[in-house]
Every structure is written in structure tokens, then in C-alpha cells.
Design an enzyme around this catalytic site. Structure first.
Site, PDB file in Angstrom:
ATOM      1  N   ALA A 143      32.352  27.595  41.808  1.00 43.00           N
ATOM      2  CA  ALA A 143      33.670  26.988  41.965  1.00 43.00           C
ATOM      3  C   ALA A 143      34.370  27.531  43.202  1.00 43.00           C
ATOM      4  O   ALA A 143      33.874  28.410  43.904  1.00 43.00           O
ATOM      5  CB  ALA A 143      34.523  27.274  40.720  1.00 43.00           C
TER       6      ALA A 143
ATOM      7  N   TYR B 284      33.015  28.553  47.175  1.00 42.22           N
ATOM      8  CA  TYR B 284      31.939  29.457  47.571  1.00 42.22           C
ATOM      9  C   TYR B 284      30.611  28.695  47.678  1.00 42.22           C
ATOM     10  O   TYR B 284      30.576  27.474  47.578  1.00 42.22           O
ATOM     11  CB  TYR B 284      31.897  30.651  46.616  1.00 42.22           C
ATOM     12  CG  TYR B 284      33.202  31.415  46.652  1.00 42.22           C
ATOM     13  CD1 TYR B 284      33.585  32.109  47.801  1.00 42.22           C
ATOM     14  CD2 TYR B 284      34.083  31.410  45.572  1.00 42.22           C
ATOM     15  CE1 TYR B 284      34.797  32.783  47.871  1.00 42.22           C
ATOM     16  CE2 TYR B 284      35.303  32.087  45.634  1.00 42.22           C
ATOM     17  CZ  TYR B 284      35.653  32.765  46.781  1.00 42.22           C
ATOM     18  OH  TYR B 284      36.867  33.420  46.855  1.00 42.22           O
TER      19      TYR B 284
END
Length: 441
Positions: free
Chosen positions: A170, A173
Site C-alpha cells: 500500500a 511503496y
């Protein structure tokens, strides 16, 4: 007031947690530059275990040196890291708290360049629009090296006696950079259609299962909505993956062997919706971006000048993209409900939770199976015990000011909202408790 759903045990396929509140992934630069851990991180995690959470999701733990977001975060890139993580788990387990290590890779999204790798790796060669550190599109051999690094990280976590791992997919990244239709611009088997963009994370899941077997807990954190175009002054282009696309990815993940889905939002970090706040801490962020300029972030100068010279504009545009203050808590519940309806594994939801009745109701009506909390637990480490006493909220709740995260790059992580303390001295004293006991005792 009683919160029966909060205090029901949560049963995953391979793990049982004593209640429905997890400490979400958050940490400061407590460790050593080389990625080895120290006592301060153990002290930090024990704060929340003592406070009654059922499980702790570690901070961002890099699986590869090139995947760091900042130096001074403990890593899990080598077998020599296993004894430290064993010590962390042992300390947390003393309080009947589970420890889930977050396997992570920053890709292009970094806050401070380390000396080792000035250029990041990503699904694209375009630098991120907020910080602008240089990156290059990964080769297939680099992708396979990274897949193996995640699998080896899971093996080390299991050998350290920890209770499970989470993939950080999430908030912009590396895994997000591959999943996102707004970021991934590849034209090979890892780009284009959704099944290609999901190929990296599914290969990681399968590699982990081959390495640790089917009886070790594995969960995945995902931004169900990316809101990639949320902030006008970044001119970020398309919004990113739709809810329907993210739900499909979650179904594929569950089929591949993931034991739980952790719902978040945002395709970069920080993001107006993650962590959503009542205002943008411009003063603190200006100081951070001042440092990023010298670190090589080619977009950092623009962001710095915006924060320094046009703070009112920055605040207005950021707050325009954020949820209203009265909707910060539980903002991701609609997305969690969509995912939960589509998968057979438990769903965890993050998003500013700090009201017992709201959490209890969300679980009771089937929005999610558990919640994860970061900032309100930084403000009140014993929030779960507050709920256990039948109190709906802490006496001094989190104000969502985001000064904790505005300080974290340069200062110890803690609550920096002075209004919550009798004096500035009391605030600093509480922040510094992370160094008690000190190292080498």
C-alpha cells in the site's frame, strides 16, 4: 458501555489474536544506520504490547538494502538480523501480544537516500512527484532477486519466532508501484493489464509459501483506492486502480495463500487520505524537505518552496483532498466492506480509529473483522485498556494534527501535539521514554 466485538478473539487460518485491535505499522528512526536493531525499537514495541493491543504490525522492515525508505530502520535482509527480531518478539510476547513483521521495499519512494544506493528501483523510471529521488525501471533479474528477498525475509521472521508477516503493498511503496495503473508504465509481462501488474506480488506470495509452508501467517496491506490525483499542485495524472480492480487483486491474493487483507488508501505517502488529518503540518514538513533537497530529491525543492512560500495554498489543496474532520475515523470502512464481501479471509481496516463504539459497530455489521491503529495509539498507548474499562474514547484523544509524522524523519517518534500535555517539558519527557531502558544495560 461494553464493547463485546472488540474483545472477541480474532482467528486467522494460522494465528489467533486475543482481540480485534492491532497496532498498525509505524515507527521512527530508532535503529542503527546499517540496518541492525537496538533497544529503543524494543522499548517502542513494548509500549503497545503493555497497552493491550492484540497484535503489533511492525514498522516498514526492508527486505533489501536498496529497499530502504530511510537509514536507521531495522532490516531483515540477512540471517544476522534474526537474533534481534527474536528479541523483539520475545519482549512483545510477554504481554500476550502477537508480532507480525511487515516485509517491505520502498522502490522509488524514499524519504532519505542512504549512501549505498543513490538510485532506487521501481516499475518505472519516473521519480515520485513528491520527493523526486532518482529511480530506474527494474530488470526481470532484479525483480526475481526482490521476490527472493521477500521470501527470505519471511523465512527469517519465522526462524525468529515471530507470529507472521505482512506484505506492504500500500501507500506508494514498491508493490503499489507495480500494482498501480497510474504508476506502472512497463510494457513487459509485469505491466499493462491488471493480471500483469499483479504478477510481482503474486510471485512474492507464492515464493513465501514455498519457503515457509502453508502454516505461517501471511497478510497483505493494500491501497484499495489510490487517489493518485488527489493533490492539484503535484499534477499527478490519473487516479489509479479502481475499487473493482483492487477487489480482484485481493481475491487473487487469497487464492494464492494470503491469510488476511489489510485495507488502506493512497498511492503515495504522506497522502491527504493517509494519514488524514485536520490540517497539514507545514512548518514541520518544510524542515523535512529542506533536508531532502541536499539528499538528491529533484522534486523536493519545488515542494519545499511551496511549503515555505505558499503555506496557505498547500494547506488548502491538501485539506481539499482530505476527508472532512468528522469523517477521518473509519474513512476506509466502505472499501473494507467491499473487500470483505469478496474474499473468505479476515479483513483488517486502518484509518484513524479511536472510538470504541464505532469500532465495535463496524465489526458487528461486517465492515471488517479488526482494525489497525497508529496515531491514536501513539497519543494513548493504553487505548485498548480505555475500551476495556467501558470508556468510549480516551480523555485526551488524538487530534489528527499529524505532527507526529511531521517530526519523525528528524526527531524521535511520539505525540508532538503540545495541547495534549500540561507543558512542553511533559511532552518531551513522554517522547523520550522510548529510550528507557537505554541500550547496553
Amino acid at each position: 458501555m461494553t464493547f463485546d466485538r472488540i474483545f472477541q478473539p480474532l482467528k486467522f487460518r494460522n494465528l489467533t489474536v486475543k482481540n480485534r485491535v492491532l497496532r498498525s505499522n509505524v515507527s521512527g528512526r530508532f535503529d542503527n544506520y546499517d540496518g541492525s536493531g537496538n533497544q529503543a525499537r524494543i522499548n517502542w514495541e513494548v509500549k503497545f504490547a503493555k497497552g493491550g493491543v492484540g497484535a503489533i504490525v511492525s514498522s516498514f522492515v526492508p527486505v533489501h538494502l536498496r529497499g530502504r525508505i530511510v537509514p536507521n530502520y531495522a532490516m531483515i535482509n540477512h540471517d544476522r538480523t534474526i537474533p534481534f527480531w527474536r528479541a523483539v518478539g520475545r519482549a512483545v510476547h510477554e504481554y500476550d501480544c502477537k508480532y507480525i513483521l511487515q516485509l517491505s521495499h520502498g522502490g522509488r519512494q524514499r524519504d532519505i537516500n542512504g549512501v549505498e544506493y543513490p538510485v532506487g528501483l521501481s516499475s518505472t523510471s519516473k521519480s515520485d512527484p513528491m520527493h523526486g529521488f532518482k529511480c530506474e525501471s527494474m530488470t526481470t533479474s532484479q525483480i526475481q532477486e526482490t521476490v527472493n528477498a521477500f521470501a527470505e525475509g519471511a523465512r527469517r521472521a519465522r526462524e525468529a519466532g515471530l507470529d507472521g508477516v505482512e506484505l506492504h503493498g500500500a501507500n506508494g511503496y514498491l508493490i503499489t508501484q507495480f500494482l498501480s495503473s497510474a504508476i506502472n508504465d512497463r510494457n513487459d509481462e509485469y505491466g499493462g493489464a491488471l493480471e500483469n501488474r499483479a504478477r510481482l506480488v503474486l510471485e512474492i506470495v507464492r515464493a513465501i509459501r514455498r519457503r515457509v509452508g502453508d502454516d505461517f501467517h501471511l497478510q497483505m496491506k493494500i491501497s484499495v483506492q489510490e487517489h493518485n490525483d488527489a493533490v492539484e499542485f503535484f499534477n499527478r495524472g490519473p487516479s489509479g486502480n479502481t475499487v473493482e480492480e483492487s477487489v480482484q487483486v485481493c481475491q487473487w491474493l487469497a487464492e494464492a495463500g494470503v491469510d488476511a487483507i489489510h485495507v488502506s488508501s493512497g498511492s503515495f505517502f504522506p497522502h491527504p487520505r493517509n494519514p488524514a488529518g485536520i490540517d497539514l503540518p507545514v512548518e514541520e514538513l518544510t524542515a523535512i524537505y529542506d533536508g531532502m533537497i541536499s539528499g538528491g530529491g529533484d522534486q523536493a525543492l519545488r515542494t519545499y518552496l511551496l511549503f515555505r512560500n505558499l503555506p496557505g495554498l498547500a494547506r488548502r489543496q491538501w485539506n481539499k483532498a482530505a476527508p472532512p474532520p468528522d469523517q477521518i475515523e473509519g474513512q476506509n470502512l466502505p472499501d473494507a466492506r467491499r473487500v470483505k464481501a469478496a474474499v473468505s479471509v479476515p479483513v483488517i481496516c486502518t484509518g484513524g480509529f479511536q472510538t470504541g463504539s464505532l469500532i465495535n459497530t463496524a465489526i458487528a455489521r461486517g465492515d471488517c473483522d479488526a482494525v489497525s491503529i497508529a496515531r491514536p495509539l501513539i497519543a494513548n498507548n493504553d487505548l485498548v485498556e480505555v475500551f476495556r474499562r467501558g470508556q468510549d474514547r480516551a480523555d485526551r484523544p488524538c487530534t489528527y494534527c499529524n505532527r507526529c509524522l511531521g517530526n519523525v524523519i528528524e526527531n524521535p517518534l511520539g505525540c508532538y501535539e503540545a495541547s495534549r500535555f500540561p507543558s512542553r517539558e511533559a511532552m518531551i519527557a513522554e517522547i523520550m521514554t522510548v529510550f528507557d531502558p537505554p541500550p547496553f544495560v
